[in-house]
Design a protein around this motif. Structure first.
Motif, PDB file in Angstrom:
ATOM      1  N   ASN A  61     -22.709  12.541  29.133  1.00 57.58           N
ATOM      2  CA  ASN A  61     -22.880  13.748  29.934  1.00 57.58           C
ATOM      3  C   ASN A  61     -22.532  14.960  29.075  1.00 57.58           C
ATOM      4  OD1 ASN A  61     -23.534  12.572  32.614  1.00 57.58           O
ATOM      5  ND2 ASN A  61     -21.504  11.662  32.386  1.00 57.58           N
ATOM      6  N   ILE A  62     -23.461  15.905  28.996  1.00 56.72           N
ATOM      7  CA  ILE A  62     -23.305  17.046  28.082  1.00 56.72           C
ATOM      8  C   ILE A  62     -23.501  18.352  28.844  1.00 56.72           C
ATOM      9  CG2 ILE A  62     -24.253  18.180  26.027  1.00 56.72           C
ATOM     10  CD1 ILE A  62     -25.183  15.335  25.177  1.00 56.72           C
ATOM     11  N   GLU A  63     -22.556  19.272  28.660  1.00 54.16           N
ATOM     12  CA  GLU A  63     -22.680  20.623  29.220  1.00 54.16           C
ATOM     13  C   GLU A  63     -23.079  21.559  28.088  1.00 54.16           C
ATOM     14  OE1 GLU A  63     -20.066  23.984  31.642  1.00 54.16           O
ATOM     15  OE2 GLU A  63     -19.318  21.922  31.433  1.00 54.16           O
ATOM     16  N   LEU A  64     -24.227  22.172  28.218  1.00 51.45           N
ATOM     17  CA  LEU A  64     -24.813  22.964  27.145  1.00 51.45           C
ATOM     18  C   LEU A  64     -24.714  24.454  27.458  1.00 51.45           C
ATOM     19  CD1 LEU A  64     -26.235  22.272  24.457  1.00 51.45           C
ATOM     20  CD2 LEU A  64     -28.415  22.381  25.692  1.00 51.45           C
ATOM     21  N   GLU A  65     -24.210  25.208  26.504  1.00 50.10           N
ATOM     22  CA  GLU A  65     -24.111  26.660  26.652  1.00 50.10           C
ATOM     23  C   GLU A  65     -25.371  27.340  26.113  1.00 50.10           C
ATOM     24  OE1 GLU A  65     -21.678  28.053  28.217  1.00 50.10           O
ATOM     25  OE2 GLU A  65     -20.404  26.260  28.405  1.00 50.10           O
ATOM     26  N   LYS A  66     -25.484  28.626  26.390  1.00 51.44           N
ATOM     27  CA  LYS A  66     -26.625  29.395  25.897  1.00 51.44           C
ATOM     28  C   LYS A  66     -26.551  29.529  24.377  1.00 51.44           C
ATOM     29  CE  LYS A  66     -29.069  33.768  26.658  1.00 51.44           C
ATOM     30  NZ  LYS A  66     -29.038  35.076  27.370  1.00 51.44           N
ATOM     31  N   ASN A  67     -27.702  29.327  23.725  1.00 51.49           N
ATOM     32  CA  ASN A  67     -27.821  29.439  22.262  1.00 51.49           C
ATOM     33  C   ASN A  67     -26.868  28.484  21.521  1.00 51.49           C
ATOM     34  OD1 ASN A  67     -29.749  31.541  22.509  1.00 51.49           O
ATOM     35  ND2 ASN A  67     -28.094  33.046  22.716  1.00 51.49           N
ATOM     36  N   GLU A  68     -26.572  27.356  22.139  1.00 50.39           N
ATOM     37  CA  GLU A  68     -25.652  26.386  21.528  1.00 50.39           C
ATOM     38  C   GLU A  68     -26.425  25.223  20.916  1.00 50.39           C
ATOM     39  OE1 GLU A  68     -22.022  23.297  22.738  1.00 50.39           O
ATOM     40  OE2 GLU A  68     -23.159  24.351  24.275  1.00 50.39           O
ATOM     41  N   THR A  69     -25.984  24.748  19.750  1.00 49.60           N
ATOM     42  CA  THR A  69     -26.454  23.488  19.191  1.00 49.60           C
ATOM     43  C   THR A  69     -25.307  22.495  19.297  1.00 49.60           C
ATOM     44  OG1 THR A  69     -28.022  24.525  17.657  1.00 49.60           O
ATOM     45  CG2 THR A  69     -27.301  22.285  17.149  1.00 49.60           C
ATOM     46  N   ASN A  70     -25.415  21.585  20.225  1.00 52.27           N
ATOM     47  CA  ASN A  70     -24.356  20.610  20.487  1.00 52.27           C
ATOM     48  C   ASN A  70     -24.639  19.345  19.676  1.00 52.27           C
ATOM     49  OD1 ASN A  70     -22.646  18.592  21.594  1.00 52.27           O
ATOM     50  ND2 ASN A  70     -22.511  19.755  23.512  1.00 52.27           N
ATOM     51  N   ASP A  71     -23.844  19.145  18.617  1.00 56.25           N
ATOM     52  CA  ASP A  71     -23.972  17.947  17.783  1.00 56.25           C
ATOM     53  C   ASP A  71     -23.005  16.903  18.324  1.00 56.25           C
ATOM     54  OD1 ASP A  71     -24.163  15.982  15.884  1.00 56.25           O
ATOM     55  OD2 ASP A  71     -23.981  17.332  14.166  1.00 56.25           O
ATOM     56  N   ILE A  72     -23.540  15.863  18.948  1.00 56.82           N
ATOM     57  CA  ILE A  72     -22.681  14.836  19.554  1.00 56.82           C
ATOM     58  C   ILE A  72     -22.270  13.772  18.538  1.00 56.82           C
ATOM     59  CG2 ILE A  72     -23.412  15.181  21.921  1.00 56.82           C
ATOM     60  CD1 ILE A  72     -25.485  13.127  21.665  1.00 56.82           C
ATOM     61  N   GLY A  73     -22.675  13.949  17.274  1.00 50.95           N
ATOM     62  CA  GLY A  73     -22.178  13.097  16.197  1.00 50.95           C
ATOM     63  C   GLY A  73     -22.804  11.712  16.179  1.00 50.95           C
ATOM     64  N   GLU A  74     -22.042  10.755  15.620  1.00 52.52           N
ATOM     65  CA  GLU A  74     -22.548   9.391  15.461  1.00 52.52           C
ATOM     66  C   GLU A  74     -22.313   8.574  16.727  1.00 52.52           C
ATOM     67  OE1 GLU A  74     -20.783   7.696  11.996  1.00 52.52           O
ATOM     68  OE2 GLU A  74     -22.056   8.831  10.613  1.00 52.52           O
ATOM     69  N   LEU A  75     -23.365   7.916  17.166  1.00 50.26           N
ATOM     70  CA  LEU A  75     -23.311   7.025  18.322  1.00 50.26           C
ATOM     71  C   LEU A  75     -23.688   5.624  17.852  1.00 50.26           C
ATOM     72  CD1 LEU A  75     -25.320   9.319  20.746  1.00 50.26           C
ATOM     73  CD2 LEU A  75     -22.830   9.185  20.542  1.00 50.26           C
ATOM     74  N   TYR A  76     -23.154   4.612  18.517  1.00 49.65           N
ATOM     75  CA  TYR A  76     -23.375   3.237  18.061  1.00 49.65           C
ATOM     76  C   TYR A  76     -24.239   2.454  19.034  1.00 49.65           C
ATOM     77  CZ  TYR A  76     -19.926   4.129  14.481  1.00 49.65           C
ATOM     78  OH  TYR A  76     -19.260   4.657  13.406  1.00 49.65           O
ATOM     79  N   ILE A  77     -25.192   1.754  18.465  1.00 50.50           N
ATOM     80  CA  ILE A  77     -26.037   0.849  19.224  1.00 50.50           C
ATOM     81  C   ILE A  77     -25.748  -0.565  18.720  1.00 50.50           C
ATOM     82  CG2 ILE A  77     -27.976   1.264  17.635  1.00 50.50           C
ATOM     83  CD1 ILE A  77     -29.861   0.746  19.985  1.00 50.50           C
ATOM     84  N   ILE A  78     -25.480  -1.488  19.640  1.00 49.90           N
ATOM     85  CA  ILE A  78     -25.090  -2.855  19.296  1.00 49.90           C
ATOM     86  C   ILE A  78     -26.313  -3.766  19.373  1.00 49.90           C
ATOM     87  CG2 ILE A  78     -23.569  -4.779  19.843  1.00 49.90           C
ATOM     88  CD1 ILE A  78     -22.125  -2.236  18.971  1.00 49.90           C
ATOM     89  N   LYS A  79     -26.476  -4.592  18.323  1.00 44.13           N
ATOM     90  CA  LYS A  79     -27.554  -5.574  18.317  1.00 44.13           C
ATOM     91  C   LYS A  79     -27.026  -6.883  17.742  1.00 44.13           C
ATOM     92  CE  LYS A  79     -31.661  -2.684  18.231  1.00 44.13           C
ATOM     93  NZ  LYS A  79     -32.995  -2.471  17.632  1.00 44.13           N
ATOM     94  N   SER A  80     -27.710  -7.981  18.052  1.00 35.72           N
ATOM     95  CA  SER A  80     -27.339  -9.282  17.493  1.00 35.72           C
ATOM     96  C   SER A  80     -28.579  -9.948  16.894  1.00 35.72           C
ATOM     97  CB  SER A  80     -26.727 -10.184  18.564  1.00 35.72           C
ATOM     98  OG  SER A  80     -27.693 -10.524  19.544  1.00 35.72           O
ATOM     99  N   ILE A  81     -28.342 -10.812  15.909  1.00 34.73           N
ATOM    100  CA  ILE A  81     -29.425 -11.565  15.295  1.00 34.73           C
ATOM    101  C   ILE A  81     -29.026 -13.040  15.213  1.00 34.73           C
ATOM    102  CG2 ILE A  81     -30.370  -9.634  13.982  1.00 34.73           C
ATOM    103  CD1 ILE A  81     -28.919 -10.641  11.525  1.00 34.73           C
ATOM    104  N   ASP A  82     -30.018 -13.910  15.072  1.00 34.63           N
ATOM    105  CA  ASP A  82     -29.760 -15.338  14.944  1.00 34.63           C
ATOM    106  C   ASP A  82     -29.324 -15.685  13.521  1.00 34.63           C
ATOM    107  OD1 ASP A  82     -30.353 -15.951  17.590  1.00 34.63           O
ATOM    108  OD2 ASP A  82     -32.504 -16.084  17.167  1.00 34.63           O
ATOM    109  N   TYR A  83     -28.796 -16.884  13.374  1.00 34.89           N
ATOM    110  CA  TYR A  83     -28.259 -17.320  12.074  1.00 34.89           C
ATOM    111  C   TYR A  83     -29.314 -17.320  10.972  1.00 34.89           C
ATOM    112  CZ  TYR A  83     -30.618 -21.830  12.045  1.00 34.89           C
ATOM    113  OH  TYR A  83     -31.578 -22.800  11.977  1.00 34.89           O
ATOM    114  N   ASP A  84     -30.586 -17.467  11.325  1.00 32.37           N
ATOM    115  CA  ASP A  84     -31.654 -17.584  10.327  1.00 32.37           C
ATOM    116  C   ASP A  84     -32.474 -16.298  10.194  1.00 32.37           C
ATOM    117  OD1 ASP A  84     -32.838 -17.719  12.800  1.00 32.37           O
ATOM    118  OD2 ASP A  84     -34.055 -19.486  12.368  1.00 32.37           O
ATOM    119  N   GLU A  85     -31.824 -15.145  10.421  1.00 29.81           N
ATOM    120  CA  GLU A  85     -32.495 -13.859  10.245  1.00 29.81           C
ATOM    121  C   GLU A  85     -31.841 -13.049   9.133  1.00 29.81           C
ATOM    122  OE1 GLU A  85     -34.198 -11.953  13.963  1.00 29.81           O
ATOM    123  OE2 GLU A  85     -32.533 -13.100  14.839  1.00 29.81           O
TER     124      GLU A  85
END
Length: 251
Positions: free
Chosen positions: A118-142
């Motif tokens: 949830n982001i509150e944005l001001e006028k003429n603002e560039t809101n850099d929310i930085g690094e976000l993580y996405i989780i993934k899994s792979i099989d043993y043979d990948e």
């Protein structure tokens, strides 16, 4: 009376114009402003039960979504670039929801879950929310690692018996079944056969603990075969592990 009536009308018109002006100055959330929201998605890749982090990398070409204000419908979506960066441009000030999908590590059915900011944005603002993580899994043979080896047969003379067995010769074990299991898997994950020269290779393996095993006849003459096993840890993504020569018995 006429003058008073005109004053009432003028007051009404003035209030109406002020209302229009205020409405035009307080734009609803959405496109048309000078504010921006940007960030970067990092992909954290695990093995199949999320017990081991294999590597991290920029999440390329992943969809990121935005919802304007309290709307129930999607406002827009963008894809991350090769560096994992994304940006929503030219937004009015206000409240926004930015979200994307990631593996649900608690699900037993390989389901995804929404990660919402949830982001509150001001006028003429560039809101850099930085690094976000996405989780993934792979099989043993990948992966990219290899476990290899070569199997030999120790052949005994048929005329001899345990415990006085006499070796007839040693030969290459052709078409011998070799098994592999990963980490705490209850059953073996794959089974291959040795080549004409007795060699075998399990390829495209990820990091983690492996067990390589095969069956040998029991020299005592017992019905149950002997299990010949090797346990290996792959630590590096490009590791090439040679188990060397493995011997099994043939009566």
């Amino acid at each position: 009376m006429k003058r008073k009536h005109l004053q009432v009308i003028n007051t009404f018109i003035y209030a109406f114009l002020i209302g229009i002006l205020l409405t035009s100055c307080n734009k609803e959330e959405g496109f048309g402003g000078n504010s921006h929201i940007k960030g970067k998605l990092i992909e954290k890749v695990y093995n199949d039960d999320y017990s081991l982090l294999l590597f991290e990398q920029a999440a390329k070409n992943e969809e990121v979504f935005i919802v304007f204000g309290n709307n129930e419908y999607l406002g827009d979506d963008v894809n991350t670039n090769f560096n994992g960066n994304f940006e929503f441009k030219y937004l009015h000030p206000g409240n926004y929801q930015v979200f994307y999908y990631s593996d649900d590590t608690l699900s037993a059915y390989d389901e995804n879950k929404e990660v919402i900011l949830n982001i509150e944005l001001e006028k003429n603002e560039t809101n850099d929310i930085g690094e976000l993580y996405i989780i993934k899994s792979i099989d043993y043979d990948e992966g990219n690692a290899i476990i290899r080896g070569r199997v030999f047969l120790i052949n005994y003379l048929n005329s001899t018996q345990w415990p006085n067995l006499i070796v007839k010769d040693t030969s290459l074990a052709q078409e011998q079944e070799v098994y592999i299991s990963y980490e705490n898997h209850i059953y073996y994950d794959d089974r291959i056969r040795t080549q004409f020269d007795g060699t075998f290779a399990f390829t495209n393996l990820i990091k983690g603990h492996y067990k390589i095993f095969l069956y040998s006849e029991n020299p005592t003459g017992a019905t149950e075969d002997i299990v010949i096993s090797k346990e290996i840890d792959i630590i590096n993504e490009l590791e090439d592990i040679d188990l060397g020569d493995i011997y099994i018995m043939k009566l």
